[in-house]
Design a protein around this motif. Sequence first.
Motif, PDB file in Angstrom:
ATOM      1  N   MET A1561       1.232  -1.243   0.544  1.00  0.00           N
ATOM      2  CA  MET A1561       0.099   0.099   0.169  1.00  0.00           C
ATOM      3  C   MET A1561       1.090   1.044   0.575  1.00  0.00           C
ATOM      4  N   LEU A1562       2.482   1.490   0.041  1.00  0.00           N
ATOM      5  CA  LEU A1562       2.916   2.394  -0.182  1.00  0.00           C
ATOM      6  C   LEU A1562       2.325   3.179  -1.436  1.00  0.00           C
ATOM      7  N   ASN A1563       2.503   2.880  -2.257  1.00  0.00           N
ATOM      8  CA  ASN A1563       2.269   3.614  -3.737  1.00  0.00           C
ATOM      9  C   ASN A1563       0.791   4.080  -2.985  1.00  0.00           C
ATOM     10  N   PHE A1564       0.189   3.421  -2.195  1.00  0.00           N
ATOM     11  CA  PHE A1564      -1.618   4.570  -2.310  1.00  0.00           C
ATOM     12  C   PHE A1564      -1.150   5.551  -1.131  1.00  0.00           C
ATOM     13  N   TYR A1565       0.066   5.031  -0.373  1.00  0.00           N
ATOM     14  CA  TYR A1565      -0.485   6.432   0.775  1.00  0.00           C
ATOM     15  C   TYR A1565       0.432   7.232   0.548  1.00  0.00           C
ATOM     16  N   HIS A1566       1.843   6.817  -0.260  1.00  0.00           N
ATOM     17  CA  HIS A1566       2.745   8.496  -0.408  1.00  0.00           C
ATOM     18  C   HIS A1566       1.586   8.754  -2.193  1.00  0.00           C
ATOM     19  N   ILE A1567       0.668   7.808  -2.968  1.00  0.00           N
ATOM     20  CA  ILE A1567       0.099  10.083  -3.614  1.00  0.00           C
ATOM     21  C   ILE A1567      -1.104  10.336  -2.503  1.00  0.00           C
ATOM     22  N   SER A1568      -1.982   9.793  -1.861  1.00  0.00           N
ATOM     23  CA  SER A1568      -2.718  10.667  -0.906  1.00  0.00           C
ATOM     24  C   SER A1568      -1.474  11.408  -0.054  1.00  0.00           C
ATOM     25  N   VAL A1569      -0.402  11.117   0.505  1.00  0.00           N
ATOM     26  CA  VAL A1569       0.021  12.918   1.340  1.00  0.00           C
ATOM     27  C   VAL A1569       0.630  13.749   0.309  1.00  0.00           C
TER      28      VAL A1569
END
Length: 1635
Positions: A1561-1569
């Motif tokens: 989910m790192l991709n999702f997290y960093h896009i959210s940030v």
Amino acid sequence: MGETDVEQVTLALLDAANDKDFEVQAQVRKSMLTLGNEQPDRVLAMCQDYLLKHPKLVVSHRVVILQTIELIVGSRIDAISYPRIKSIISLASDEMTRSKEVVPDWQQAASNILVAVGNKHINDIMEEILSKFQPGVLPHFFVVQTLANLSDSNVYGMVPFLNAILGTMLPMLSLTKQDNMKWVFSSALCHFSDSISEYLANLDKAPDPTVRQDTFSNEICAAFDILFNNWLQSRESKLRLTVAEAVGSMCHLMASDKLEEHIPKLIPAILSLYKKTNEHYIISKSLCHVLDASVNMGSRVLETQLDSLLFALHQQVSTSIDYSNPPTVKNHNEVLRCFSLLAKAFPDRLVMLVLQRLENSNERSRLGSLAVLRHLINSSTSMMESKKLLILASIRQPMADHSNKVKKRVVQVISAMAHHGYLELDGGELLVRFLVQHCALPDTYQKAAADREEVTNESLRTMCDSTLHLLTTTVGRLADVLWPKLLYYMSPPQYSNATTPLCKSLIVLGNKKKDNKEASFNIDFSQEVNLPSPQTLMVKLLVNAAFPFNSRGHGAPSLSLLQILSVNIHRNTEAVWDQEIPPLLTVLEESTAESFDKISWDENLLKFLSKTLVAVDDDKWLCQFAAEATSYLSTYNNALEEKSFLYQCIGVTLQHSFNKDFVKKQLQEILLTARHNDALERQGVALAIGLCANSHLEGTLAKLDEFGKSDAFKKSPSIFNLLKDRNDVELEKVKSTLILCYGQVAVHAPPEKILNRIDQDVLGCISKHFNTKVLGIKVATKDLTMKLSLIQSVGLVAKAISACVKKQGYVFSRKQELIALIQDFIKAEPADGLRTSVRHLVMRTCAHLMPLDPALSENETFDLLKVCVSSVFSLPPETHTPEKIAKDEEVLDLKQRKALYKDTLSSLHELLSSVLGKEPTPDALQSVFKHVECGLSSTLDHERERAISATAHLLNHYLDNMTVKNMMSFHNLGALLGRLSPRCSDPQLVVRATAIDCVYLLLYIQLRYEGFALDYKDGAVEGLLPLKSQLENPDHSVLYKTCFELTKVMSKRLPQQQMTTLVFMLFEGLVDSQTNCCRASSVILNTLLKNRGGGLQEMVPEMLEVLRVRLQSITEEQVRVAVGQTVLIMASQHLQTVLNTLANQPLPYDSWTSEMWMALGADPIVADQIMEIVMEKLAVMAPYVDKKESMIRGGTTKVATNKPLAMTCGLKELLLNGQSQEPALSKFPQLFSCLIVRLASSVGVSAPKDNATKRSAAIHVAGVAADALRILLARAQLDEVLKRLDEEKAWDAIREQNAHITGVTLLARAMAKHAGPRLPAIVECLCPSLNNIYECQRITVTAFFSELLNHHVATELMFIDVLMNNMMERIADPCCTVRMLAVRGLGNIAVGSPEKVNKYAKELLAAMSSGMEEKDDPGKLIILEAMSGLSKVLLYLDKKNVHLLVVYIFMKIKPFLESDNDDIRCASIHLMGKLSKFGSGEPIFKDQIHNVLVSLLLHLVDPNAHVVKACKYAMRVCAPMVGSEQITAMFQNHLHEDKSLHYGEFINDLTKYLIQDFPGMLNFYHISVLQFFKSNWSEVRAGAAMFIGFLLGNLPDEHYAHLNMGTVTQGLVMLLQDPDPVVRVKAAEAMGHFH
């Protein structure tokens, strides 16, 4: 991470390195350092490239980058590759020398890089620098500077190069023309020399121990020649100083012969610099180096420079030292060091010069010489040993200086000399005398000068005190120098102020010698010829003890010293003094100057003297004591109080003498040498002679008669011979002394001997001296001194007769004559002030004469009292300073004036008591009191104080001396009580307290007349005394309560026949000059009428008439109200009429009307009827009418209707009466409901217009209702409700339109918590109002009901269904506010009655869902209440009731997470937390949590604190559903609402777990940030930057593929340009993780 990302980030940081915000700059540098520490070569390469690609970069930007390079090099020098080191050296060298002009910041930064690299790679550095340091070509400024700094930072690395460097440098020196280059070369040479000296001093640590001084001597000498011969003469001050500093350092390395050769020129050259600059420290430091080198090599030519050296150094040491300016302190120390160095080589010449300079009277010169002398005494002990006597002789000159600064320095030198054995030598006693003289300095009275170095007398005296104590206690060998020689200074008057430190030192020395049983403790006064005799010592110490707080508290030390000296004074004194002195010392320890009883103390000291003389039992010693005391009198000519006490000591001593011839001789000496002009001295002489007469009456009278007939009283030249040149003594003053002497003789003589001699030998002589014959006719003198003496003597004679007539009868035939004479003295006194003691003495004398036979007539007594009382009462206050009448008149200071006033009043009291007699009667009391009573009602405070004080004294005397021979009436009791009782409320505390005493005394006098025994204590009357302590509080309520208590006692003890007199006297008190006393009269009157008014029925008409007349004069509002209550007491049957009248009074009510309304509440039955009428009127009458504001603007204003408003005002005033409690309690639900509805109708309503003025009445319509409600709660004893409402300021809120709902909510909350049982009836009364046409009433009642649902009391008392049904109905109310309050109420059920939630589940969810979809909701208030209510309800709803709606609700609230409205944002997050328990175990809910996780994490730094708390709560309760045990534990351990959170550490740790547990989910997290990089809140943008930074910092290399690093980098670069510096700081910090 790709190299391009690191480079892009580094490049962005380099761009931002010159940010305008300092913190951003610091963080950019820190991040670059972090990146540089991780990848030093790469970052250094980028820094180099950046500088190379931007050759035109502003200097400040280049400097930051260069400083960053220096930091990286400094911390990671070992990790940087050699090629990079070489390129860095090349870059720094290029940056440093690119501009031929000197640009300090830029080139210094580049230089610092080279110095940092040089700590390890010195050879490479030297290769680079030396390439730019070529022979024959002047190098760049910073090339030389860098070499200098390198020699400091790497001594062992650089010194081996210095020989070559110096060789190259020498030719350059002659080529140098620019001052800045000369400066840098000089500075470098200074650094080089210091480095070489350090290297040579530490050869054991040096890499090459073969290096020697001569290795550098030639080059240093050559350089020295250029610097000294050419550059030292520069006009540029900074250059000269640097050259001088360099020359000084170079001296240590020069060959001895070369140095010797240069000394004759070098020293003058350096000394000449002192005149060319103010920065002397560098010069002195350089000179110190030169002298050190010269002395160490044993220079011969140095002596030729000695005179000029000493002259210049003396000038420097004489310069003032500014301790706030460190260079001046350093310069002083360096100069003293120079003197120390010279003292090693030329001790004799140096000491001679210093001593010669001491003779110079110039202050600065002396200060300097003394500083050097002190330094040499302390630092060169052996050298100074042979010069002690010379120094002792020379120190006398500065000791005579008048400057306190010089004296202070002398004291410091004396202290040093004492510690090195100077004081034991011949002449050392002068130094001791100097210290003692300055222990005796007077205070500095003039204003302190602006000179910061100013030395006051006080500070110098304190220093001398400390020094004397130090020498006494720490320098043991001085004991025999100081003991007993310090006793010499006890006697001369000029040392009086030094008595305390002298005594303390002598006590220490004496105790030490006595304890060690040293023979020297016993003083041989015949050998010690300079010491005062034992008798003189005793006289001095005894007089000191009589004034213990003078001369800095010399009393106790003097007594202690006297005890130590006992056997030295006389062998027989030790035992008696060891017994008598300790108790005297105890008295002093327990006293202060203010509390000290001087009269008692003097008596004790005279008794002590008497016991001592008895113990001595040696008439020869006693006669010598008296003779020396008499001869010592003249030393106290400027201290007359001390002299007066010494006269008494002489009198006591003569009492004990058996030698009559000696006594006569001493009396003659006293009378001849006395200074008769001084009043105190006359008193002292008279006391001495009076005391002597106790044992020698015949001889004393004979000597007085002889002196009265002597030439002193004949107008011939022989008077001048007789009185020993005192030709300024006036004849009247001598006569005054004699008159006083006769009075004192009469008092002190034995009673059995004096009475027969009063008329002829005493009064006859007094009369003879007082009256002067002119042509054979006696003429009374006008001299004030004679008058005062006559009055005093007559009083003393009367006192003596009084003492005698107790044993034998005596008719004093001259009594009337004397009283008439001295009464005229009072009449002649000016009334504008108290200048003399005539009044005091006349009245005291009259008081002594009154009891003597024959008695005065009634008229004579009346005249005497009238004159005396008016003369004293009319005096201005004691603080008033009267104007001078005569030029030579002495003006009394405040202390003297206070003492005189006290004595005068005391004498008046004594006279009044004397007139009242020993067996007083009521008529006698009245005849005296009539002179005093006019002062009781005076407008002047001081007159009332004097009158009440005199009255109390009279009554005390009356009670103590009254005799009741048969039952008789105290007929003036009522009149006296009427006059005195109102004074218990006087504005002056002393008058109040004394008035209580007077009433107390009057009632006891009455009890005595009623037949009660003298020792009878009446409980009621005794109860008056505790009231005095209450009177200290000037609060009116306390004073009134005291009056009430007082009246009860008076009422109980007052005979009925005295009531009428008392009442009518109190009527007069209603118009007293003091408002407080008017009030007191009314309180006493009302209380008296309630208690005893029944017996005055026939007097009521007259009383009312008098009251009517008095009311016309009463202006004090409270008194008018109190009089109104008096009338109400007599007219309570007229209720209806009063009610109708008051209701029609204009609004707002005046205080009279208000008090009348309040009085109506005194009758519970009437109050109950009034309450019914008011509630009925308020229920049926319209509360307000809508009126148009104006014809033009339109719109309406609510205006209150008159009748309901008047009724509300009346009800409020009625409830103020405590007696209305019973009816208020019985009708509480109806009254409460009525007032809260009335309040609802009053908020925002204007007051009606007054018919007369056509203006709106000055009344707050809602405020009236709120006040009435508040008073009702108080009447219902709901103290806790009131307390809570007051604490929360609910009353202010409830009356204002914009805060009314808040106020009603607070009211409902307080009622629910503290008045639950009353609510069912209140709810029942309020329900009909929910259907009222008035919207304002529906809002108020709905708000009240809404808050009640917040408390369990609704369920406990079973009215919850009523409330819920009403709230459901209000959901559809046309008013938006009512609907919002209804939603709030439905949500409150979860707090108040959670067990009922599932019962109403369907209705609650429907209401809340519709609330979240509300369209007609301008302020989003209904939506907010719906979310908040749903959060509360969800806590208690069963899962089955919510399960299907969880995701629906979640989706509903998700948009609100980023709402601009703080409250909605907070409520939505909170609701999300509440939903968590229904999503447990549901995968879909877990996904929803991860969807909003980033948002929640970033809102942990939300600017709103409530949002932050909501985030903590929601994340903590949702933690178990995240799917990571570590994250769950972390959320639950760290996210507590009441604890602070270190956000950076928290996010850092969290990213580690996210990477570990959710890599997918790192991709999702960093896009959210990244989406939050554009957030509206700077705190959130900063948080997002931190999140990304820590994510990158903790991310393993294999996961970088999951991140879009290009987007991340672009985002951070964008944030690095954010307008908020905090965001820029965090972006720069995040970039530091790109490695």
